[in-house]
Design a protein around this motif. Structure first.
Motif, PDB file in Angstrom:
ATOM      1  N   PHE A 197       2.738   1.121  -3.387  1.00 19.36           N
ATOM      2  CA  PHE A 197       1.516   1.833  -3.032  1.00 19.36           C
ATOM      3  C   PHE A 197       1.654   2.616  -1.733  1.00 19.36           C
ATOM      4  O   PHE A 197       0.918   3.580  -1.504  1.00 19.36           O
ATOM      5  CB  PHE A 197       0.335   0.863  -2.979  1.00 19.36           C
ATOM      6  N   LYS A 198       2.578   2.239  -0.889  1.00 18.82           N
ATOM      7  CA  LYS A 198       2.870   3.065   0.291  1.00 18.82           C
ATOM      8  C   LYS A 198       3.365   4.441  -0.147  1.00 18.82           C
ATOM      9  O   LYS A 198       3.053   5.452   0.495  1.00 18.82           O
ATOM     10  CB  LYS A 198       3.930   2.385   1.160  1.00 18.82           C
ATOM     11  N   LYS A 199       4.140   4.465  -1.210  1.00 16.38           N
ATOM     12  CA  LYS A 199       4.697   5.726  -1.711  1.00 16.38           C
ATOM     13  C   LYS A 199       3.654   6.538  -2.462  1.00 16.38           C
ATOM     14  O   LYS A 199       3.646   7.778  -2.396  1.00 16.38           O
ATOM     15  CB  LYS A 199       5.888   5.430  -2.618  1.00 16.38           C
ATOM     16  N   TYR A 200       2.761   5.851  -3.172  1.00 13.29           N
ATOM     17  CA  TYR A 200       1.790   6.553  -4.013  1.00 13.29           C
ATOM     18  C   TYR A 200       0.366   6.313  -3.510  1.00 13.29           C
ATOM     19  O   TYR A 200      -0.540   6.018  -4.284  1.00 13.29           O
ATOM     20  CB  TYR A 200       1.938   6.081  -5.457  1.00 13.29           C
ATOM     21  N   GLU A 235      -9.633 -13.481  -2.850  1.00 14.09           N
ATOM     22  CA  GLU A 235      -8.284 -12.906  -2.909  1.00 14.09           C
ATOM     23  C   GLU A 235      -8.336 -11.416  -3.211  1.00 14.09           C
ATOM     24  O   GLU A 235      -7.562 -10.627  -2.643  1.00 14.09           O
ATOM     25  CB  GLU A 235      -7.461 -13.618  -3.971  1.00 14.09           C
ATOM     26  N   LEU A 236      -9.229 -11.023  -4.102  1.00 14.71           N
ATOM     27  CA  LEU A 236      -9.358  -9.607  -4.432  1.00 14.71           C
ATOM     28  C   LEU A 236      -9.831  -8.808  -3.218  1.00 14.71           C
ATOM     29  O   LEU A 236      -9.345  -7.697  -2.962  1.00 14.71           O
ATOM     30  CB  LEU A 236     -10.328  -9.417  -5.604  1.00 14.71           C
ATOM     31  N   GLU A 237     -10.760  -9.373  -2.474  1.00 13.07           N
ATOM     32  CA  GLU A 237     -11.247  -8.680  -1.275  1.00 13.07           C
ATOM     33  C   GLU A 237     -10.130  -8.541  -0.240  1.00 13.07           C
ATOM     34  O   GLU A 237      -9.992  -7.499   0.415  1.00 13.07           O
ATOM     35  CB  GLU A 237     -12.437  -9.433  -0.669  1.00 13.07           C
ATOM     36  N   ALA A 241      -8.531  -5.028   1.138  1.00 14.18           N
ATOM     37  CA  ALA A 241      -8.433  -4.704   2.569  1.00 14.18           C
ATOM     38  C   ALA A 241      -6.994  -4.365   2.953  1.00 14.18           C
ATOM     39  O   ALA A 241      -6.743  -3.408   3.707  1.00 14.18           O
ATOM     40  CB  ALA A 241      -8.941  -5.878   3.398  1.00 14.18           C
ATOM     41  N   GLU A 242      -6.042  -5.135   2.431  1.00 15.38           N
ATOM     42  CA  GLU A 242      -4.627  -4.921   2.763  1.00 15.38           C
ATOM     43  C   GLU A 242      -4.149  -3.552   2.309  1.00 15.38           C
ATOM     44  O   GLU A 242      -3.502  -2.819   3.059  1.00 15.38           O
ATOM     45  CB  GLU A 242      -3.792  -6.024   2.123  1.00 15.38           C
ATOM     46  N   TRP A 243      -4.438  -3.199   1.073  1.00 14.46           N
ATOM     47  CA  TRP A 243      -3.955  -1.916   0.563  1.00 14.46           C
ATOM     48  C   TRP A 243      -4.792  -0.754   1.090  1.00 14.46           C
ATOM     49  O   TRP A 243      -4.291   0.369   1.202  1.00 14.46           O
ATOM     50  CB  TRP A 243      -3.931  -1.943  -0.953  1.00 14.46           C
ATOM     51  N   SER A 244      -6.042  -1.012   1.437  1.00 21.76           N
ATOM     52  CA  SER A 244      -6.847   0.043   2.062  1.00 21.76           C
ATOM     53  C   SER A 244      -6.281   0.439   3.415  1.00 21.76           C
ATOM     54  O   SER A 244      -6.351   1.609   3.826  1.00 21.76           O
ATOM     55  CB  SER A 244      -8.301  -0.423   2.215  1.00 21.76           C
ATOM     56  N   LYS A 249      -7.110   4.267  -1.697  1.00 22.29           N
ATOM     57  CA  LYS A 249      -8.496   4.091  -2.130  1.00 22.29           C
ATOM     58  C   LYS A 249      -8.511   2.983  -3.179  1.00 22.29           C
ATOM     59  O   LYS A 249      -8.011   3.170  -4.295  1.00 22.29           O
ATOM     60  CB  LYS A 249      -9.044   5.385  -2.720  1.00 22.29           C
ATOM     61  N   VAL A 250      -9.068   1.831  -2.815  1.00 24.59           N
ATOM     62  CA  VAL A 250      -8.993   0.648  -3.678  1.00 24.59           C
ATOM     63  C   VAL A 250     -10.393   0.220  -4.103  1.00 24.59           C
ATOM     64  O   VAL A 250     -11.304   0.154  -3.277  1.00 24.59           O
ATOM     65  CB  VAL A 250      -8.305  -0.522  -2.947  1.00 24.59           C
ATOM     66  N   GLU A 251     -10.544  -0.068  -5.374  1.00 27.73           N
ATOM     67  CA  GLU A 251     -11.834  -0.524  -5.913  1.00 27.73           C
ATOM     68  C   GLU A 251     -11.613  -1.789  -6.736  1.00 27.73           C
ATOM     69  O   GLU A 251     -10.650  -1.892  -7.493  1.00 27.73           O
ATOM     70  CB  GLU A 251     -12.435   0.561  -6.812  1.00 27.73           C
TER      71      GLU A 251
END
Length: 255
Positions: A197-200, A235-237, A241-244, A249-251
């Protein structure tokens, strides 16, 4: 060549923009332990029997291209301007060549087309779909090479090449992550997902906790219902937060 379909589901709201008709193709290149649609994994027709009921039947129906096209166009009045058709599975792109005549005619009709895919298919299939699809849901599951091979039966290099094809051609896509605890969210695979996800980071990510709603289908097929861990809301939250923080853009969604 006929097209093998498991189910055609109407009035769908989670498979792309607007109201959609979703075509579930039979056959998959993976065998995810948490799969909720076990009837779509095998490309062969399968008998099923729901225990305690008189219901028996066959998973899998063959359509010629014109026959499938006629069946799908029955729903046109429900789609409106935003809706359309989504091809799912199993792995829809395994039958890309057989589906091309259908895709071509639907595009001439101006119908919005989407596909849900794990992308573990030959590159030529992805290139063919990209010519017709308006939107791609792309699964991101296990990217640690050894785990991907052993757990899913997949080749990560093949997957990454196909992602590159779509992104280089500016395809409209969303990534979807099924959060199976011990498989997808173990430490090694989480690191692989984060690097990916860093790349994309410019593409939207949808994450969701998996469920066991497919248990009755396993039983009807005479198969053992799999056991797996689903991610809790906390865990989802944390994952969001981590990938945000990477700029993604994470949902969190529910399927």
């Amino acid at each position: 060549m006929s097209i093998r379909v498991t189910n055609i589901q109407r009035m769908c709201f989670d498979d792309g923009p607007g109201i959609r008709t979703t075509v579930f193709l039979k056959g998959c290149s993976l065998h995810c332990p948490w799969c909720s649609n076990p009837e779509t994994i095998s490309g062969e027709k399968q008998e099923y029997h729901r225990q305690g009921q008189a219901e028996r039947g066959i998973y899998g129906k063959d359509y010629e291209a014109e026959e499938l096209l006629e069946e799908l166009l029955k729903d046109r009045r429900f789609w409106g301007k935003e809706g359309g058709i989504t091809f799912s599975g199993g792995e829809a792109l395994l039958q890309a060549e057989r589906l091309e005549p259908v895709w071509k005619k639907l595009k001439k009709e101006g119908i919005h087309l989407a596909v849900e895919t794990a992308l573990f298919v030959p590159e030529k299939n992805v290139e063919l779909a990209e010519k017709y699809m308006d939107f791609f849901f792309v699964d991101v599951k296990i990217l640690e090479k050894q785990q991907c091979r052993e757990v899913l039966g997949g080749n990560v290099e093949q997957y990454l090449r196909n992602v590159q094809i779509l992104t280089e051609r500016n395809a409209a896509l969303h990534f979807r992550v099924p959060c199976a605890g011990e498989y997808v969210l173990n430490a090694e695979n989480k690191r692989a997902l984060t690097d990916f996800f860093k790349k994309y980071d410019s593409f939207p990510i949808e994450i969701f906790g998996i469920h066991n709603l497919g248990s009755s289908k396993y039983e009807a097929l005479g198969k053992t219902v799999p056991a797996f861990q689903t991610a809790m809301d906390e865990e989802l939250e944390q994952l969001k937060a981590e990938w945000s923080r990477l700029g993604c853009k994470v949902e969190i969604i529910k399927l």
